[in-house]
Design a protein around this motif. Structure first.
Motif, PDB file in Angstrom:
ATOM      1  N   HIS A 704       0.948  -1.251  -0.170  1.00 35.85           N
ATOM      2  CA  HIS A 704       0.034   0.009   0.049  1.00 35.85           C
ATOM      3  C   HIS A 704       0.864   1.257  -0.088  1.00 35.85           C
ATOM      4  CE1 HIS A 704      -3.252   2.652   1.138  1.00 35.85           C
ATOM      5  NE2 HIS A 704      -4.132   1.742   0.739  1.00 35.85           N
ATOM      6  N   PRO A 705       0.651   2.150  -0.888  1.00 35.87           N
ATOM      7  CA  PRO A 705       1.279   3.342  -0.778  1.00 35.87           C
ATOM      8  C   PRO A 705       1.333   4.221   0.133  1.00 35.87           C
ATOM      9  CG  PRO A 705      -0.471   3.604  -2.437  1.00 35.87           C
ATOM     10  CD  PRO A 705      -0.421   2.181  -1.946  1.00 35.87           C
ATOM     11  N   VAL A 706       0.240   4.174   1.032  1.00 34.51           N
ATOM     12  CA  VAL A 706       0.097   4.863   2.363  1.00 34.51           C
ATOM     13  C   VAL A 706       0.064   4.337   3.717  1.00 34.51           C
ATOM     14  CG1 VAL A 706      -1.051   6.787   3.440  1.00 34.51           C
ATOM     15  CG2 VAL A 706      -0.877   6.770   0.869  1.00 34.51           C
ATOM     16  N   HIS A 707      -0.609   3.405   3.657  1.00 32.19           N
ATOM     17  CA  HIS A 707      -1.033   2.512   4.838  1.00 32.19           C
ATOM     18  C   HIS A 707       0.151   1.434   5.070  1.00 32.19           C
ATOM     19  CE1 HIS A 707      -4.697   4.102   5.613  1.00 32.19           C
ATOM     20  NE2 HIS A 707      -5.161   3.816   4.698  1.00 32.19           N
ATOM     21  N   ASN A 708       0.515   1.262   6.376  1.00 34.18           N
ATOM     22  CA  ASN A 708       1.729   0.167   6.635  1.00 34.18           C
ATOM     23  C   ASN A 708       1.274  -1.171   6.555  1.00 34.18           C
ATOM     24  OD1 ASN A 708       4.143  -0.618   7.692  1.00 34.18           O
ATOM     25  ND2 ASN A 708       3.360  -0.249   9.875  1.00 34.18           N
ATOM     26  N   TYR A 709       1.009  -1.508   5.371  1.00 34.75           N
ATOM     27  CA  TYR A 709       0.900  -3.142   5.334  1.00 34.75           C
ATOM     28  C   TYR A 709       0.947  -3.450   3.763  1.00 34.75           C
ATOM     29  CZ  TYR A 709      -3.585  -2.472   2.735  1.00 34.75           C
ATOM     30  OH  TYR A 709      -4.517  -2.166   1.776  1.00 34.75           O
ATOM     31  N   ALA A 710       1.316  -4.771   3.941  1.00 32.95           N
ATOM     32  CA  ALA A 710       1.534  -5.337   2.468  1.00 32.95           C
ATOM     33  C   ALA A 710       0.971  -6.479   2.559  1.00 32.95           C
ATOM     34  CB  ALA A 710       3.217  -5.713   2.399  1.00 32.95           C
ATOM     35  N   MET A 784      -2.107   8.440   8.783  1.00 36.53           N
ATOM     36  CA  MET A 784      -2.628   7.414   9.282  1.00 36.53           C
ATOM     37  C   MET A 784      -3.121   7.578  10.850  1.00 36.53           C
ATOM     38  SD  MET A 784      -0.552   3.812   8.352  1.00 36.53           S
ATOM     39  CE  MET A 784      -1.363   2.720   9.380  1.00 36.53           C
ATOM     40  N   GLU A 785      -4.183   6.913  11.429  1.00 36.19           N
ATOM     41  CA  GLU A 785      -4.510   6.806  12.520  1.00 36.19           C
ATOM     42  C   GLU A 785      -4.285   5.325  13.268  1.00 36.19           C
ATOM     43  OE1 GLU A 785      -8.372   8.699  12.707  1.00 36.19           O
ATOM     44  OE2 GLU A 785      -7.610  10.499  13.091  1.00 36.19           O
ATOM     45  N   VAL A 786      -3.781   5.173  14.344  1.00 33.03           N
ATOM     46  CA  VAL A 786      -3.527   3.785  14.677  1.00 33.03           C
ATOM     47  C   VAL A 786      -4.127   3.770  16.102  1.00 33.03           C
ATOM     48  CG1 VAL A 786      -1.383   3.682  13.386  1.00 33.03           C
ATOM     49  CG2 VAL A 786      -1.324   4.571  15.762  1.00 33.03           C
ATOM     50  N   ILE A 787      -3.995   2.424  16.478  1.00 37.29           N
ATOM     51  CA  ILE A 787      -4.920   1.998  17.888  1.00 37.29           C
ATOM     52  C   ILE A 787      -3.768   1.768  18.745  1.00 37.29           C
ATOM     53  CG2 ILE A 787      -6.178   0.199  18.915  1.00 37.29           C
ATOM     54  CD1 ILE A 787      -7.139  -0.343  15.956  1.00 37.29           C
ATOM     55  N   GLU A 788      -4.036   2.450  20.000  1.00 37.22           N
ATOM     56  CA  GLU A 788      -2.888   2.054  21.193  1.00 37.22           C
ATOM     57  C   GLU A 788      -3.693   1.458  22.287  1.00 37.22           C
ATOM     58  OE1 GLU A 788      -1.934   6.069  22.079  1.00 37.22           O
ATOM     59  OE2 GLU A 788      -0.545   6.276  20.842  1.00 37.22           O
ATOM     60  N   THR A 937     -12.484  15.956   8.849  1.00 38.78           N
ATOM     61  CA  THR A 937     -11.857  15.850  10.155  1.00 38.78           C
ATOM     62  C   THR A 937     -10.781  15.010  10.429  1.00 38.78           C
ATOM     63  OG1 THR A 937     -13.462  14.678  11.705  1.00 38.78           O
ATOM     64  CG2 THR A 937     -13.953  16.808  11.163  1.00 38.78           C
ATOM     65  N   CYS A 938     -10.701  13.711   9.627  1.00 35.64           N
ATOM     66  CA  CYS A 938      -9.752  12.763   9.660  1.00 35.64           C
ATOM     67  C   CYS A 938      -9.190  12.208   8.504  1.00 35.64           C
ATOM     68  CB  CYS A 938     -10.182  11.550  10.494  1.00 35.64           C
ATOM     69  SG  CYS A 938     -11.533  10.727   9.848  1.00 35.64           S
ATOM     70  N   PHE A 939      -8.203  11.557   8.760  1.00 36.79           N
ATOM     71  CA  PHE A 939      -7.371  11.011   7.396  1.00 36.79           C
ATOM     72  C   PHE A 939      -8.518  10.060   6.794  1.00 36.79           C
ATOM     73  CE2 PHE A 939      -3.754  11.229  10.434  1.00 36.79           C
ATOM     74  CZ  PHE A 939      -3.390  12.537   9.905  1.00 36.79           C
ATOM     75  N   ARG A 940      -9.126   9.342   7.289  1.00 34.38           N
ATOM     76  CA  ARG A 940     -10.335   8.486   6.648  1.00 34.38           C
ATOM     77  C   ARG A 940     -11.305   9.282   5.823  1.00 34.38           C
ATOM     78  NH1 ARG A 940     -13.331   3.303   9.511  1.00 34.38           N
ATOM     79  NH2 ARG A 940     -14.088   2.425   7.481  1.00 34.38           N
ATOM     80  N   ASP A 941     -11.579  10.366   6.082  1.00 35.08           N
ATOM     81  CA  ASP A 941     -12.622  11.099   5.322  1.00 35.08           C
ATOM     82  C   ASP A 941     -11.903  11.791   4.045  1.00 35.08           C
ATOM     83  OD1 ASP A 941     -14.252  11.170   7.527  1.00 35.08           O
ATOM     84  OD2 ASP A 941     -13.680  13.178   8.187  1.00 35.08           O
TER      85      ASP A 941
END
Length: 1076
Positions: A704-710, A784-788, A937-941
């Protein structure tokens, strides 16, 4: 390997550092002594000497024997002006391939070529064309070994780290110092005396002449002691003069044409020490023998030659002296003559090559006579090497056999390269077995290589000098992709001063095609007239860990990586379906097959020997429901990146981490993992499954060119029927989103493939990432917004987040960044966070249902892959309270707060990617208020708005707030695929590619075009020397206009072929492409 010739050990053989811009003369004034030569005498002498001293700029293009690949500076001086002969050190001339230039004091620079390097002693010769010197008048420096004496005032004429001619004053303190010991696994001189001088030489002075006040060279500077102002010099003697005479005669005999000089050198493969008479008496030397020696030798003689008592050095197994001489033996006579000096002994041996000498010794007071054959020293000094997958392999030299106490001629790994280091084979290893066959010489290794197929996994046994009594076993995977050229043999040619190259394997010996991307459950196999003998050794796993020992390369962050890249056009690609040798197929070795027995190649069903593990899961009694449900879906990734193609700023050659299977059918399996594990598609990926004990290869199909996954594909048929039924895909749960306080289960795998889990609580489901650029630009997660979570297993544990039923809600992935500790430079650091599964499920649906992009071959089936439309701008959130202070109106503050009452933020522009459609429209610090009239308001939008444009012109109507003004802009978006970088060019030893997104994110590209980006460069390559001032707006232009050095560094490219899902190597320019 550094940018300079490294200092060789504690005694400090300094060679060179980076060059400067000005060549000047520095003369250090000596203290005045009565009767010493005057300053005028020295000035006259130096006026003659300095023009004949040259700065040598050398580049060892390959690691070989005792020397590593690298570039640096040293010194040499003219000893024959007519013929053009330069004398310097052996470690400057190098035993392996070297490219060198000599720079005279007037800045004239000419190429020089190696003529001879002594197998034992630290001297060698370069040659040059005297006619090439147009503007300088100079004379050769005479050699005067007889002038050396203790207390002699000297000058060392060298260069100060390549910058200036530096003349250092000193005094000869000793003429009989033991040869300095530099390294336990590198070059060491022996069987000679050295001179010691009180002179603080610096880096770059190796090969400097040590002169007297008459301008005569009395010694050759070789090294220095870093802890004191002491320099060590190799003394002139008959060996140097004799070698020079042979070279001159060879030049004269061939009518002024250079030919290889045959300089006889003999050896007994034994190390002597010169011990005083007090020590020889303790060794049992009789008084009458001592009297005999004292009467036969000059009155200054104070000792005798003794066989070295150091067990690992005194003799080499298999040599003439092995089992004949013992430590402590005192040498009395050789061929009836009393011998107490190294020089006399070596003269006798050099004159007796292939002949017999009689040694009279005393062993514990007992006289003995021993007759030994004198071996040709050159016969145990390798002059060729095999280059295979970046590895340099050659017969074990006398130098290293003496260091390691192995037999000369064994198969020795100077540099493990990619394929061997991937298996854990270190530098300095001795290969004992390969693919079940004993290896004792290079011919054995080449014979085995001719039988192997691409992708085969075969056992290899080796021994190292650090644990020489135990063989270690590893599994070696033959390269499936064309990361490197086919195996090549380089052979030294002192007539031309270069190394000739030819294919190591005959054209009939073909590497068979691997079946990783083939259709159906088949593998290539050789069918013989008889029943093949399948070796079970190929199915055994060694359990050895991966060793970080790779071919070294240099990146923009000054990190060293490893392995030289040899770039030759593959000749076997057109003949994969021919077989005239036995081959290895999917872990089984078909052995004992003669050429006349090979009949044909046919496709046979692949089978995997399996055991029923259906009862195995019942053993787990304390596991949670989530762990039991998710364990069959987990996989461990091991990723190896070849040094020859470290693209996109990837910062390591080895990665590992836990992923999850997101799709599993009879025709295709897909697994997702973070991009800190699978960073680039140009890599070898191996998957180990928690549900079934097997390891199979995978292929990167989407980054993925943006998100941290392959997403990585694998062939389910390779698991076998039991494995296929044991493994399953995870159930993904993209909705509803996780909220603060939700309970999740963190499940992952340990390195031993044991499932580990814990119950955790979400503390922040939408933490915005802010990762800065690395020293060497590489992928970093943005937008990216991630979960903590409140608790996890540390920064190296990856896996998945599930609900209580084992449904995957997020990928617990690893992120890469760099942190600064104190005043030090940035250091690599990693942390783990949750990646919401919705981003993965959206792409998965397009891969299964058919995307809108070009097709990619996956397990023999072409599948259209998805394209991703993105706004190429890096954004970051700002609290609405801060935005109000910047002038944002109450209306927009209320609208954005109503849209997202939890985050209460607005997105701002941090920067746009250079070359993007948004670059000239959006500016830094712009606030993005709405897209197509809808507040965001967020990246997903933003991401959702881009996806809605798939069937339009790709333009967003963006409402922004800039410097107190609200405005609307039509901002273009960009479409990116999931392939990553698909082409690279290796030019003169460096990796050239189009600027990747992390480079473009810096915000600059040349105005003439997007330019080219130098990702890595090899030590010892000439890439830093060539600048011709021509514009190179893109990769294609660069290849066509730049100057090439094609002998050791042909220009080649690596392209990804979606039709075959393999990386293809192609030759662009080479000296003789037809023979490679």
């Amino acid at each position: 390997m550094g940018d300079h010739l490294e200092r060789l050990g504690s005694d400090g053989m300094e060679a060179c550092s980076k060059g400067g811009t000005e060549l000047l003369m520095e003369i250090e004034a000596p203290p005045f002594r009565e009767g010493a030569a005057t300053a005028e005498d020295w000035r006259k002498a130096l006026a003659k000497v300095v023009p004949a001293v040259v700065v040598l700029r050398t580049a060892a293009t390959r690691a070989f024997d005792t020397e590593a690949a690298g570039a640096g500076y040293a010194t040499g001086f003219i000893v024959d002006r007519t013929r053009g002969i330069i004398l310097t050190n052996r470690h400057v001339v190098k035993p392996g391939p070297v490219v060198a230039e000599a720079m005279f004091v007037n800045r004239e620079e000419i190429p020089v070529y190696p003529v001879y390097r002594d197998p034992v002693h630290d001297f060698g010769f370069f040659r040059y064309d005297p006619e090439a010197i147009k503007f300088l008048s100079y004379e050769e420096i005479p050699l005067a070994p007889e002038a050396a004496c203790v207390g002699l005032e000297i000058r060392v004429v060298g260069n100060d780290s390549g910058e200036k001619v530096s003349i250092l004053a000193g005094t000869l303190a000793r003429l009989d110092r033991d040869a300095p010991h530099y390294k336990k696994d590198g070059y060491n001189d022996f069987n000679t005396f050295y001179m010691q001088a009180a002179s603080g030489t610096k880096g770059g002075s190796s090969g400097s002449p040590v002169i007297d006040c008459q301008g005569r060279a009395v010694a050759l500077n070789a090294g220095r002691k870093s802890s004191s102002a002491s320099a060590f010099s190799f003394p002139w003697n008959e060996l140097v003069v004799r070698a020079l005479n042979f070279i001159q005669k060879s030049w004269d005999s061939f009518s002024s044409i250079w030919a290889t000089a045959n300089i006889p050198r003999g050896t007994l493969q034994v190390t002597f020490l010169h011990e005083g008479f007090d020590e020889t008496r303790r060794l049992g030397l009789k008084c009458e023998t001592e009297q005999l020696v004292r009467n036969a030798c000059p009155s200054v003689e104070t000792g005798m030659l003794v066989v070295d008592s150091c067990l690992h050095l005194f003799q080499v197994p298999g040599g003439p002296a092995h089992k004949n001489l013992e430590p402590g033996d005192v040498l009395v006579r050789v061929n009836k003559d009393v011998v107490t000096q190294f020089l006399r002994l070596e003269t006798i041996l050099d004159d007796s090559v292939h002949g017999e000498v009689e040694l009279e010794i005393e062993r514990g007071g007992t006289p003995m006579k021993i007759k030994l054959m004198v071996q040709d020293l050159h016969s145990i000094t390798p002059d060729y090497f095999l280059e295979m997958s970046g590895a340099v392999i050659h017969p074990l030299s006398y130098q290293q056999a003496r260091n390691f106490r192995f037999t000369c001629g064994l198969v020795y790994v100077t540099e493990p390269g990619y394929m061997l280091s991937r298996a854990g084979v270190p530098r300095h290893a001795i290969i004992k077995k390969f693919a079940g066959e004993s290896i004792s010489k290079m011919e054995d290794l080449l014979s085995v290589l001719a039988k192997l197929s691409k992708g085969a996994r075969v056992p290899l046994e080796y021994v190292s000098y650090t644990d020489r009594h135990r063989n270690k076993s590893v599994l070696v995977t033959i390269d499936r992709h064309e990361w490197y050229a086919p195996p090549l043999i380089y052979t030294r040619n002192d007539r031309t001063g270069s190394w000739s190259v030819q294919p190591a394997l005959a054209s009939e010996a073909v590497l068979l095609k691997s079946s990783v991307h083939g259709s159906g459950n088949t593998i290539p196999c050789v069918v013989t007239s008889g029943k093949p003998d399948l070796s079970q050794n190929a199915l055994q796993s060694s359990g050895e860990g991966w060793v970080d020992g790779f071919a070294r390369m240099q990146g923009n962050d000054d990190g060293s990586f490893g392995d030289m890249d040899v770039s030759e056009e593959p000749t076997t690609s057109r003949k994969r379906h021919r077989a005239e040798e036995a081959s290895v197929a999917e872990g089984g070795i078909i052995a004992n097959v003669g050429l006349d027995e090979v009949k044909e190649i046919m496709m046979v069903p692949s089978t995997v020997e399996t055991v029923d593990l259906s009862d195995g899961r019942d053993i787990v009694t304390n596991a949670s429901v989530a762990e039991q449900a998710i364990e069959p879906t987990l996989v461990m990734f091991e990723v190896h990146v070849p040094a020859s193609c470290m693209l996109d700023g990837v910062h390591s050659q080895y990665f590992f981490g836990t992923g999850v299977i997101i799709y599993h059918s009879t025709s295709m399996g897909l697994a997702a993992v973070d991009k800190n594990t699978v960073a680039v598609s140009v890599s070898d990926v191996m998957l180990s499954f928690a549900a079934f004990p097997i390891e199979i290869p995978g292929e990167v199909v989407f980054l993925h060119p943006v998100h941290n996954y392959a997403i990585v594909a694998y062939n389910p048929s390779a698991l076998g029927p039991v494995g296929t039924s044991s493994v399953r895909a995870a159930e993904l749960l993209p909705e509803p989103d996780l909220r603060r306080g939700d309970t999740v289960f963190l499940v992952g795998l340990s390195r031993s493939l044991q499932a580990t889990s814990r119950k955790s609580t979400v503390t922040n489901p939408c933490a915005a990432l802010n990762i800065g650029s690395a020293d060497c630009p590489r992928y970093r997660a943005t937008n990216m917004e991630v979960i903590e979570l409140d608790t996890d297993f540390g920064s190296t544990f990856s896996g998945v987040l599930t609900d209580e039923k084992g449904r995957v809600q997020a990928l617990w992935g690893s992120f890469s960044t760099q942190l600064k500790y104190g005043c030090n430079s940035l250091e690599d650091h990693q942390f783990v966070r949750g990646i919401p599964i919705y981003a993965i499920s959206q792409v998965l649906e397009k891969i299964i249902g058919g995307g809108n992009g070009p097709p990619l071959l996956i397990n023999g089936i072409k599948r259209p892959m998805p394209l991703v439309r993105i706004l190429e701008a890096e954004l970051y959130p700002t609290l609405l309270s801060k935005a109000r202070s910047f002038g944002l109106s109450d209306t927009w503050v209320q609208a954005l707060a109503k849209k997202d009452p939890i985050r209460r933020q607005v997105l701002r522009v941090k920067g746009c990617l250079a070359g993007s459609r948004a670059e000239r429209l959006l500016e830094q610090n712009d606030m993005i208020l709405a897209i197509n009239k809808v507040p965001v308001t967020c990246f997903r939008d933003v991401e959702n708005a881009c996806q809605e444009l798939d069937n339009s012109d790709g333009t967003l109507n963006v409402t922004i707030f800039r410097q107190g003004q609200e405005m609307e802009l039509n901002v273009g978006t960009d479409v990116r695929d999931g392939n990553g970088t698909t082409r690279m060019v290796n030019w003169c030893g460096c990796i050239i590619q189009d600027p990747h997104p992390a480079v473009r994110a810096l915000g600059f590209l040349p105005e003439e075009g997007h330019g080219v980006y130098v990702s890595r460069w090899c030590h010892g390559s000439p890439v830093h020397r060539y600048v011709n001032g021509k514009l190179t707006p893109d990769l294609e232009t660069f290849v066509n206009v730049t100057k090439q050095d094609l002998h050791y560094w042909p220009t080649w490219e690596l392209r990804f072929d979606p039709e075959t899902a393999t990386w293809r190597r192609g030759m662009i320019k080479a000296l003789d492409c037809s023979s490679l």
